[in-house]
Motif scaffolding. Structure first.
Motif, PDB file in Angstrom:
ATOM      1  N   GLU A 128       0.852  -1.128  -0.030  1.00 18.41           N
ATOM      2  CA  GLU A 128       0.167  -0.045  -0.105  1.00 18.41           C
ATOM      3  C   GLU A 128       0.898   1.375   0.059  1.00 18.41           C
ATOM      4  N   ILE A 129       2.097   1.033   0.266  1.00 18.74           N
ATOM      5  CA  ILE A 129       3.075   2.371   0.127  1.00 18.74           C
ATOM      6  C   ILE A 129       3.236   2.701  -1.297  1.00 18.74           C
ATOM      7  N   TYR A 130       2.586   1.908  -2.372  1.00 20.48           N
ATOM      8  CA  TYR A 130       3.000   2.499  -3.829  1.00 20.48           C
ATOM      9  C   TYR A 130       1.708   2.722  -4.353  1.00 20.48           C
ATOM     10  N   CYS A 131       0.664   2.767  -3.590  1.00 19.49           N
ATOM     11  CA  CYS A 131      -0.782   3.000  -4.096  1.00 19.49           C
ATOM     12  C   CYS A 131      -1.420   3.797  -3.332  1.00 19.49           C
ATOM     13  N   LYS A 132      -2.776   4.360  -3.857  1.00 21.39           N
ATOM     14  CA  LYS A 132      -3.593   5.319  -3.264  1.00 21.39           C
ATOM     15  C   LYS A 132      -4.684   4.991  -2.268  1.00 21.39           C
ATOM     16  N   LYS A 133      -5.242   3.711  -2.791  1.00 19.74           N
ATOM     17  CA  LYS A 133      -6.248   2.934  -2.074  1.00 19.74           C
ATOM     18  C   LYS A 133      -5.877   1.385  -1.978  1.00 19.74           C
ATOM     19  N   PRO A 134      -6.344   0.793  -0.970  1.00 20.51           N
ATOM     20  CA  PRO A 134      -6.077  -0.561  -0.545  1.00 20.51           C
ATOM     21  C   PRO A 134      -6.387  -1.386  -1.632  1.00 20.51           C
ATOM     22  N   LEU A 135      -7.380  -0.891  -2.324  1.00 19.15           N
ATOM     23  CA  LEU A 135      -7.841  -2.117  -3.561  1.00 19.15           C
ATOM     24  C   LEU A 135      -6.859  -1.952  -4.647  1.00 19.15           C
ATOM     25  N   GLU A 136      -5.888  -0.660  -4.890  1.00 20.00           N
ATOM     26  CA  GLU A 136      -5.011  -0.926  -5.801  1.00 20.00           C
ATOM     27  C   GLU A 136      -3.733  -1.879  -5.427  1.00 20.00           C
ATOM     28  N   ALA A 137      -3.782  -2.083  -4.002  1.00 13.04           N
ATOM     29  CA  ALA A 137      -2.563  -3.145  -3.616  1.00 13.04           C
ATOM     30  C   ALA A 137      -2.531  -4.603  -4.729  1.00 13.04           C
ATOM     31  N   ALA A 138      -3.738  -4.695  -5.065  1.00 11.52           N
ATOM     32  CA  ALA A 138      -3.833  -5.939  -5.878  1.00 11.52           C
ATOM     33  C   ALA A 138      -2.932  -5.805  -7.145  1.00 11.52           C
ATOM     34  N   ILE A 139      -2.821  -4.746  -7.622  1.00  8.66           N
ATOM     35  CA  ILE A 139      -1.894  -4.398  -8.864  1.00  8.66           C
ATOM     36  C   ILE A 139      -0.360  -4.633  -8.669  1.00  8.66           C
ATOM     37  N   VAL A 140      -0.178  -3.765  -7.164  1.00  4.47           N
ATOM     38  CA  VAL A 140       1.438  -4.204  -6.714  1.00  4.47           C
ATOM     39  C   VAL A 140       1.588  -5.648  -6.393  1.00  4.47           C
ATOM     40  N   LEU A 141       0.541  -6.414  -5.986  1.00  2.96           N
ATOM     41  CA  LEU A 141       1.093  -7.683  -5.403  1.00  2.96           C
ATOM     42  C   LEU A 141       1.089  -8.891  -6.533  1.00  2.96           C
ATOM     43  N   ASN A 142       1.247 -10.061  -6.376  1.00  2.00           N
ATOM     44  CA  ASN A 142       1.115 -10.969  -7.059  1.00  2.00           C
ATOM     45  C   ASN A 142       0.673 -12.251  -6.467  1.00  2.00           C
ATOM     46  N   THR A 143      -0.145 -13.091  -6.819  1.00  2.00           N
ATOM     47  CA  THR A 143      -0.791 -14.271  -6.150  1.00  2.00           C
ATOM     48  C   THR A 143      -0.052 -15.107  -5.467  1.00  2.00           C
ATOM     49  N   PRO A 144       1.213 -15.461  -6.261  1.00  2.59           N
ATOM     50  CA  PRO A 144       2.018 -16.615  -5.396  1.00  2.59           C
ATOM     51  C   PRO A 144       2.645 -15.969  -4.208  1.00  2.59           C
ATOM     52  N   PHE A 145       2.982 -14.740  -4.141  1.00  2.00           N
ATOM     53  CA  PHE A 145       3.322 -13.822  -3.021  1.00  2.00           C
ATOM     54  C   PHE A 145       2.236 -13.916  -1.797  1.00  2.00           C
ATOM     55  N   THR A 146       1.038 -13.586  -2.189  1.00  2.00           N
ATOM     56  CA  THR A 146      -0.002 -13.735  -1.156  1.00  2.00           C
ATOM     57  C   THR A 146      -0.276 -14.993  -0.705  1.00  2.00           C
ATOM     58  N   MET A 147      -0.115 -16.057  -1.593  1.00  2.00           N
ATOM     59  CA  MET A 147      -0.517 -17.341  -1.089  1.00  2.00           C
ATOM     60  C   MET A 147       0.649 -17.847  -0.187  1.00  2.00           C
ATOM     61  N   ILE A 148       1.845 -17.758  -0.706  1.00  2.00           N
ATOM     62  CA  ILE A 148       3.098 -18.329   0.009  1.00  2.00           C
ATOM     63  C   ILE A 148       3.118 -17.614   1.424  1.00  2.00           C
ATOM     64  N   THR A 149       2.954 -16.159   1.570  1.00  2.00           N
ATOM     65  CA  THR A 149       3.066 -15.625   2.846  1.00  2.00           C
ATOM     66  C   THR A 149       2.207 -15.871   3.807  1.00  2.00           C
TER      67      THR A 149
END
Length: 662
Positions: A219-240
């Motif tokens: 969220e440090i790179y975006c303006k809204k929590p929703l936009e964090a999905a653009i910054v992230l990738n799914t392997p990262f969110t699943m593994i962590t």
């Protein structure tokens, strides 16, 4: 031995680096594909925003790829000569294909699933869909309905196979290797370097005080929590999130009756009139337990207890305060979601949990939408505890940390000393006051954090106290006093609401505070030098951190609906005006008037008359039939838990039915 370009390009480590770089490019392509396929949800995202999010997203791509390819990295950099054989490289290639094709598949699937979930998928998907009997049909329908996504996924999988770099075509076990005394030390050093760089990739960097990347870090790179999905990738969110379990959804009530029992949507019927554009300044005070104040403990020790906060005590005597103020969590990261988003901690900190990228309706953004300038101040390094990322996600336009201040007054461990930093904050407050906009500013103090430092020049000034915390609290109190000395004569001063709360409790020294209630008791008060509120210590109403946002909005006469698990503590027309909810390691506590109940594993385990039994020594559960309010309290507690969990899972933490469409 002569070193040639051909021998370098055949090195297994070089093979790994080249193929890793190819995957970085593929993940970036998938980020832009994710954005393109879900562009209807990102209407405000500009090309500049996308470039910023893509740059920040590379950290998460590198982290995910380091997780997925850790075994390949080890195999390719091990200082053994068998790496140079065709069979060995074929094995590494197969492993590389399998793990990275899997990464492509889950990334592609999330491009489709985002429409329904509103955030990147986490490991909880396996528990959420564990009982689904028609997953095959669901998957087939997604392929048919989103064929463009799957076609792109197949093309990228083909790219992994086609562009895989593998120049090792012949064995080199007997070729021109350097002597063992040269080969093994050099390749051992390269192996160690590779492991260090992989660790840096996993964590997002190697800074000593930096927390490893989490979902909320995006969220440090975006303006809204929703936009964090653009910054992230799914392997990262699943593994962590593999080690984390999602909440088990309680079924206390039918969904259609739940809102009638407890509804977290506030201000459905605003009172009307104009919004009052008063300035708001919030002090989040590190570890300021109610125990440390003299004001709230005047009757302790036969009236001789002084406390360690003389300035705060004087301010309390000029403010609207509450005899019973509660934190909603036990860590620093709990106070911002509670105070600004109306989200209490439940079992785990919201910022660190699976649902941290949910869309919130938070106070800074709400006031920013009404024309306020907003800024957050904290004297620690900007990466500390993810504060900057969360502040950015909830609408703080500016963040002022150590990066902006510099390190000239660094305490050597944690942050800038409070006195110089609050002097800096006073100067910045004046700057904001000189503008045309009303302002909402928050400062998070730091010096009363372990190891409780005090500047050398004050070593002899703050000596009173039984434990080091007491002396650092006295210093922090003095620093706050210096801030007010600098701003009290400013023309904007009387047009400002000053809100004070602690982030959580500090070290308990007194036995009467060392219990499940005392560990949450903190000062919460509103100082209005312009007389907007009467001077009063309210012994009737209970207040908690989640009440701060509704209470501030009430004082400003805010005219729109919003979401909060707290309530306006000054509005007696509120249905839930006198309750408090908090949780300690899975034991949930609900306070109403003068009774507190405890729940664990959805069962009632404790009943306390906390105003009579301050130390909570007498559990009245055996006498539960003597408390006529108990059925109502249980019903409220169960409704809060069900609302919290279902809305958290469904990403419905705004006043709108679907947060995704905010």
């Amino acid at each position: 031995m002569k070193i040639s370009f051909d021998s370098i390009r055949k090195q297994p480590g070089v093979v790994m680096v080249v193929n890793f770089a190819i995957m970085v490019v593929i993940y970036m392509i998938m980020r832009w594909l994710f954005y393109y396929m879900n562009i209807q949800h990102f209407q405000d995202v500009t090309m500049s925003d996308m470039l910023t999010m893509s740059w920040g997203g590379m950290r998460f791509d590198l982290s995910a790829l380091c997780y997925l390819n850790a075994l390949c990295v080890i195999l390719q950099f091990l200082p053994f000569k068998c790496r140079h054989t065709v069979k060995y490289q074929r094995l590494v290639k197969i492993i590389f294909w399998v793990v990275n094709i899997l990464g492509i598949v889950v990334n592609a699937a999330d491009i489709v699933y985002f429409e329904f979930g509103g955030r990147r998928t986490t490991w909880t998907i396996f528990s959420e869909f564990g009982g689904e009997s028609n997953l095959g049909k669901i998957f087939l329908n997604s392929i048919i309905g989103y064929w463009k996504v799957w076609l792109a996924g197949i093309a990228l999988i083909a790219a992994i196979v086609f562009f895989y770099y593998n120049p090792v075509k012949t064995n080199r076990l007997k070729d021109d290797f350097p002597k063992n005394k040269v080969y093994y030390p050099i390749h051992s050093a390269i192996f160690v370097l590779a492991l260090v760089l992989t660790l840096a990739g996993l964590r997002g960097g190697l800074a000593w005080k930096m927390h490893p990347l989490r979902q909320d870090s995006a969220e440090i790179y975006c303006k809204k929590p929703l936009e964090a999905a653009i910054v992230l990738n799914t392997p990262f969110t699943m593994i962590t999130t593999m080690h984390k379990k999602g909440y088990a959804t309680p079924q206390f009530f039918k969904q259609e009756e739940l809102d009638g029992i407890f509804c977290p949507v506030r201000n459905k019927e605003p009172k009307g009139g104009e919004m009052r554009k008063l300035n708001v300044v919030v002090f989040l005070m590190e570890s300021f337990s109610m125990e440390y104040t003299g004001f709230f403990n005047r009757e302790k020790d036969k009236g001789l207890y002084q406390g360690y906060t003389p300035f705060l005590d004087s301010l309390l005597s000029q403010s609207y305060c509450f005899e019973y103020g509660f934190a909603n969590g036990a860590r620093s990261v709990d106070c911002m979601p509670a105070s600004f988003g109306g989200i209490p901690r439940y079992i785990d900190p919201y910022c660190y949990y699976l649902y941290s990228n949910n869309n919130l309706q938070a106070l800074p953004q709400m006031l920013r939408d009404e024309g306020y300038a907003t800024a957050f101040f904290h004297g620690a390094p900007n990466t500390t505890l993810g504060f900057k990322a969360f502040a950015n996600s909830i609408g703080f336009e500016k963040y002022y940390g150590m990066d902006e201040y510099g390190d000239k007054d660094f305490d050597g461990t944690w942050a800038i000393f409070d006195e110089p930093y609050l002097e800096y904050f006073a100067g910045k407050t004046k700057e904001y006051a000189s503008g045309v906009k009303p302002f909402f500013l928050t400062v998070f103090t730091a010096s009363s954090h372990e190891p409780f430092p005090i500047p050398d020049k004050y070593k002899d000034a703050f000596t009173r106290g039984e434990i080091p915390m007491h002396r650092s609290i006295s210093y922090a109190d003095y620093a706050i006093k210096q801030y007010f000395e600098k701003v009290k004569n400013e023309p904007w001063f009387k047009n400002t609401i000053f809100v004070f709360t602690a982030d959580h409790c500090g070290v308990a020294y007194r036995d009467d505070y060392n219990n499940d209630m005392g560990r949450f008791l903190i000062p919460i008060f509103f100082y209005t030098p312009g007389g907007q509120l009467p001077v009063k210590c309210d012994s009737t109403h209970l207040v908690q951190q989640t009440d701060i946002m509704p209470t501030v909005l009430g004082l400003l006469n805010y005219q729109k609906p919003y979401f909060s698990f707290g309530k306006d503590a000054l509005d007696d027309s509120e249905q839930y005006v006198n309750y408090v909810f908090n949780d300690r390691n899975g034991t949930s506590m609900y306070y109403l008037d003068d009774l507190m109940i405890q729940y664990r594993n959805n069962e009632l385990i404790g009943i306390y008359e906390f105003k009579k039994d301050f130390s909570l020594k007498h559990n009245q559960i055996a006498m539960k039939d003597q408390f006529p309010q108990l059925p109502y309290m249980q019903r409220q507690m169960e409704a809060i838990l069900q609302q919290y969990i279902t809305r958290m899972k469904e990403n419905r933490l705004t006043s709108k039915e679907k947060a995704l469409n905010d």
